[in-house]
Design an enzyme around this catalytic site. Structure first.
Site, mmCIF file in Angstrom:
data_model
loop_
_atom_site.group_PDB
_atom_site.id
_atom_site.type_symbol
_atom_site.label_atom_id
_atom_site.label_comp_id
_atom_site.label_asym_id
_atom_site.label_seq_id
_atom_site.Cartn_x
_atom_site.Cartn_y
_atom_site.Cartn_z
ATOM 1 N N ASP A 67 -50.816 -32.693 10.350
ATOM 2 C CA ASP A 67 -49.497 -31.997 10.127
ATOM 3 C C ASP A 67 -49.903 -31.227 11.494
ATOM 4 O O ASP A 67 -50.026 -31.799 12.319
ATOM 5 C CB ASP A 67 -50.223 -31.048 9.045
ATOM 6 N N ASP A 136 -57.523 -22.547 -0.474
ATOM 7 C CA ASP A 136 -56.365 -22.613 -1.822
ATOM 8 C C ASP A 136 -56.598 -23.926 -2.143
ATOM 9 O O ASP A 136 -55.912 -24.850 -3.074
ATOM 10 C CB ASP A 136 -54.574 -22.134 -1.208
ATOM 11 N N HIS A 138 -55.423 -26.508 -0.432
ATOM 12 C CA HIS A 138 -54.635 -27.886 0.061
ATOM 13 C C HIS A 138 -55.777 -28.717 1.186
ATOM 14 O O HIS A 138 -56.944 -27.897 1.854
ATOM 15 C CB HIS A 138 -53.771 -26.827 1.040
ATOM 16 N N GLU A 143 -50.063 -27.955 -0.404
ATOM 17 C CA GLU A 143 -49.725 -26.685 -1.223
ATOM 18 C C GLU A 143 -50.268 -26.845 -2.549
ATOM 19 O O GLU A 143 -49.597 -28.069 -2.998
ATOM 20 C CB GLU A 143 -49.430 -25.067 -0.563
HETATM 21 C C1 GLP Z 1 -55.062 -25.420 7.734
HETATM 22 C C2 GLP Z 1 -54.849 -27.109 7.825
HETATM 23 C C3 GLP Z 1 -55.928 -27.887 7.258
HETATM 24 C C4 GLP Z 1 -57.512 -27.290 7.456
HETATM 25 C C5 GLP Z 1 -57.664 -25.735 7.156
HETATM 26 C C6 GLP Z 1 -58.760 -24.887 7.053
HETATM 27 O O1 GLP Z 1 -53.687 -24.817 6.877
HETATM 28 N N1 GLP Z 1 -53.778 -27.384 7.867
HETATM 29 O O2 GLP Z 1 -56.011 -29.160 7.800
HETATM 30 O O3 GLP Z 1 -57.855 -27.692 6.843
HETATM 31 O O4 GLP Z 1 -56.582 -24.679 7.896
HETATM 32 O O5 GLP Z 1 -58.739 -24.844 8.003
HETATM 33 P P1 GLP Z 1 -61.247 -23.650 8.483
HETATM 34 O O6 GLP Z 1 -61.060 -25.173 9.089
HETATM 35 O O7 GLP Z 1 -59.969 -23.078 10.148
HETATM 36 O O8 GLP Z 1 -60.805 -22.889 7.235
#
Ligand code: GLP
Length: 263
Positions: A67, A136, A138, A143
């Site tokens: 993404d 959440d 995802h 989402e």
């Molecule tokens: C973002 C990314 C996800 C990731 C998530 C968790 O929203 N789009 O791919 O898994 O954050 O991030 P973190 O690893 O910083 O908790």
């Protein structure tokens, strides 16, 4: 789903990096799907160490990132493009031509998403998809409510995601409201999946996606429908699971399978 519970973040990172390295050894021209966020930073550091000290070769590896924030140029310090180069790509011998990351400042995102899907197909599909998880539930930026059949597209970010990701920006208003993300359907087509999660703030969502019902409201639950999904957690992220003893027993007794079939 295979659940591996590790002691702490460092061990989670080492175990997951070792698994990725094994897959690269097995297939030198592997197609990786890669994730961003705080979670995989340690895994990428460990991969860099394995590259430098053990010669892990990235020269034929292809990678597709999950993404990117819509509106951010690849050089923006909060872009996922910037993150990937800083945390992994510039430290290993990957060919820049083999690196695919959604382009946040593209003029026609819809057309770009179609092109991105085509490139994944042309590469022969993703062999190993690395994932983190949002609070959440995802995966990527899929989402709550994202269809399990969804493909790469533009998605509006959930309020909680904007709040969580605000820590990387000067102020919450600066967090983009939209992102380009591979769809759940795109992710589910990967041959193997590796999801990593750490920390207390992921404990609830880990219990929900591993042991709760399958629902598009928590898109990580789609992994329950995948035939090769590995989940590696640290102790804190695993702390609300109900079947910890069972997962640990399975992890520690895999060797018994051989004995059983030999009976
Ligand atoms: C973002 C990314 C996800 C990731 C998530 C968790 O929203 N789009 O791919 O898994 O954050 O991030 P973190 O690893 O910083 O908790």
């Amino acid at each position: 789903m295979e659940i591996t519970i590790t002691e702490h973040y460092d061990e989670m990172s080492k175990v997951s990096a070792r698994l990725i390295a094994q897959e690269i050894h097995r297939k030198h021209d592997i197609v990786l799907g890669l994730a961003t966020g705080d979670t995989p930073v340690g895994t990428y550091q460990e991969l860099v160490r394995i590259h430098k000290e053990e010669g892990l070769d990235f020269s034929k590896v292809k990678s597709f990132n999950l993404d990117e924030y819509l509106g951010l140029a690849p050089v923006h310090k909060n872009s996922y493009n910037y993150f990937m180069w800083e945390n992994l790509f510039k430290h290993v011998n990957i060919n820049p031509e083999n690196v695919y990351i959604p382009q946040g400042n593209i003029k026609d995102p819809e057309q770009f998403c179609v092109w991105y899907e085509e490139q994944i197909k042309k590469a022969g599909g993703i062999d190993l998809q690395v994932l983190g998880i949002g609070r959440d539930g995802h995966i990527g930026f899929n989402e709550p409510g994202s269809s399990f059949a969804s493909r790469t597209r533009v998605k509006a970010l959930f309020k909680q995601t904007i709040e969580d990701n605000a820590r990387f920006f000067d102020k919450e208003e600066d967090v983009p409201r939209f992102a380009i993300t591979m769809g759940v359907g795109t992710i589910m087509e990967a041959k193997k999946i590796l999801l990593i999660a750490n920390g207390k703030n992921k404990a609830d969502v880990c219990a929900q996606f591993i042991e709760g019902p399958v629902t598009s409201q928590i898109t990580a639950t789609s992994l329950q429908l995948h035939n090769y999904a590995n989940v590696i957690l640290d102790n804190e992220a695993a702390s609300k699971l109900k079947r910890i003893e069972y997962y640990n027993w399975v992890r520690d007794n895999k060797h018994l399978v051989q004995k059983e079939v030999g009976r």
